[in-house]
Design an enzyme around this catalytic site. Structure first.
Site, short mmCIF file in Angstrom:
data_model
loop_
_atom_site.label_atom_id
_atom_site.label_comp_id
_atom_site.label_asym_id
_atom_site.label_seq_id
_atom_site.Cartn_x
_atom_site.Cartn_y
_atom_site.Cartn_z
N ILE A 142 1.24 -0.66 -0.62
CA ILE A 142 -0.16 0.38 -0.01
C ILE A 142 1.17 1.11 0.20
O ILE A 142 0.51 2.46 -0.78
CB ILE A 142 -1.13 0.20 1.65
CG1 ILE A 142 -2.20 -1.49 1.07
CG2 ILE A 142 -1.69 1.11 1.64
CD1 ILE A 142 -3.15 -1.17 2.34
N HIS A 143 1.95 1.58 1.07
CA HIS A 143 2.79 2.43 1.16
C HIS A 143 2.22 3.67 0.89
O HIS A 143 1.51 4.97 0.30
CB HIS A 143 3.86 2.73 0.04
CG HIS A 143 4.90 1.58 -0.20
ND1 HIS A 143 5.63 1.34 0.21
CD2 HIS A 143 4.02 0.07 -1.04
CE1 HIS A 143 6.80 -0.01 0.01
NE2 HIS A 143 5.40 -0.44 -1.08
N SER A 144 1.30 3.91 1.82
CA SER A 144 -0.22 4.91 2.05
C SER A 144 1.08 6.20 2.22
O SER A 144 0.42 7.32 2.31
CB SER A 144 -0.71 4.48 3.18
OG SER A 144 -0.10 4.31 4.60
N GLU A 174 4.16 -4.25 3.49
CA GLU A 174 5.18 -4.03 3.33
C GLU A 174 5.33 -3.20 5.12
O GLU A 174 6.42 -3.31 5.96
CB GLU A 174 5.15 -2.49 2.90
CG GLU A 174 4.29 -0.92 3.62
CD GLU A 174 3.59 -0.70 2.97
OE1 GLU A 174 2.85 -0.16 2.43
OE2 GLU A 174 3.03 -1.93 2.16
#
Length: 371
Positions: free
Chosen positions: A95-97, A118
């Protein structure tokens, strides 16, 4: 549980989230698996293989999203997929939000539950769902860099190992974690002159122990300039976080013309200030006479290997969530709990909340509210 595997739609993304053999692990536990037709084709997995594993093949992506309770992907949720999100969904993907505000808002607005691969962290502090892709990304970063040093690809025309009477290629690697060590291991094996920089001296000790042929430097401003001023190929294997700058634009003047920077992390304006996204089809862009590569999904170039490695790493967690439900699985598995970043409209990942100034909710509090 009904589990959906949509085809990845990000440009240059050829991986699939679950392989047929691991789909069978789910169907044998009486879970229903829906696969969008062609989802595994680029990774060399056919619809027929998925059907043999017990999956149902659906022609339209909207049907996969509509029928599924859990959506398992590889890459982040893209704008074209925002309106496919439903409150019933459990999302499992990278996602790496903290780097993607529109996606963060979409996940919150649609009140989904989302596990970020992650951020899943084990008891040793390692990230087991990042490790396989990190290793592949390190290898691929080095290979893509070597390929683009060729004269025929616009590079400096140097052979990585050299030949008698010539220099071998000088490779600088920032980061002595899984990505950097993989790149260094391959570079040493190919005969390069390799230097690894990091701010963690323990990691540098470990790197030199594992790869006696490398040199190491503590990563500070002076050493960075020293390293990049006399190199052919720079690899950034450091995961970016807000405020981190390793190479700024004004530092490019110290580099030799046509030197190449491969930013494996590939965050635009990130640790390499001049980074921007590029693609497998058009990998190289030039800033101030320095060639750059910023392909954000390097492992996709070896989609079969990457898909198998990813699926093998993620399937135990997918099975656990499918068997127990998201709340019970997260409470009983601390690794999964670390990756539970969104809970029914609540943001439970502090770095993203701090980056965008959004409300943060403790993950256990969020589970208690909604389980």
């Amino acid at each position: 549980m009904i589990i959906g595997i949509p085809k990845e739609i990000k440009e240059g993304e050829y991986r699939v989230s679950i392989t047929p053999s691991n789909v069978q692990k789910l169907t044998l536990r009486n879970h229903t698996v829906l696969v969008e037709t062609g989802a595994g084709a680029a990774s060399r997995f056919t619809d027929e293989e998925y059907e043999a594993a017990g999956a149902r093949i659906l022609k339209e992506p909207v049907e996969v999203w509509k029928q599924a309770e859990m959506i398992v992907k590889v890459k982040e949720i893209l704008p074209e997929e925002f309106d496919l999100l439903e409150e019933k969904h459990i999302i499992m993907t990278y996602i790496h939000s903290a780097n993607r505000l529109p996606q963060t808002k979409a996940l919150l607005d649609h009140k989904v539950v989302a596990f970020a691969y992650e951020d899943v962290k084990d008891e040793e502090g390692e990230f087991p769902l990042l490790t396989p892709m990190s290793e592949i990304a390190g290898y691929m970063g080095l290979l893509v860099g070597v390929f683009n040093l060729f004269t025929t690809n616009g590079g400096k025309g140097k052979l990585i190992c050299g030949v008698p009477g010539t220099d071998n290629v000088k490779v600088i690697i920032f980061g002595a974690g899984n990505v950097g060590l993989s790149a260094a291991r391959l570079a040493v094996g190919m005969g390069a002159d390799v230097t690894v920089l990091d701010t963690d001296v323990k990691k540098l000790h470990n790197a030199q122990y594992l790869l006696p042929g490398i040199k190491t430097l503590y990563s500070n401003h002076a050493n960075v300039i020293k390293a990049i001023s006399d190199t052919d190929l720079v690899l950034n294997a450091v995961k970016w976080y807000p405020g981190l700058k390793i190479i700024t634009r004004d530092m490019l003047k110290f580099m030799q013309p046509d030197s190449l920077i491969v930013d494996i992390d590939a965050e635009p304006g990130g640790a390499i200030e001049t980074s921007q996204y590029s693609t497998h089809d058009e990998p190289v862009f030039i800033v101030d006479g320095i060639r750059h590569i910023g392909i954000p999904n390097l492992p996709s170039a070896v989609a079969n290997t990457a898909s198998v490695a990813l699926s093998n790493a993620t399937i135990p967690y997918i099975v656990e969530v499918a068997d127990k439900g998201w709340a019970k699985a997260a409470k009983e598995n601390k690794s999964l709990l670390c990756g539970l970043d969104f809970v029914k409209g609540l943001l439970t990942f502090r770095p993203t909340a701090e980056t965008f100034g959004l409300p943060y909710t403790d993950v256990m509090e969020a589970i208690a509210i909604h389980e």
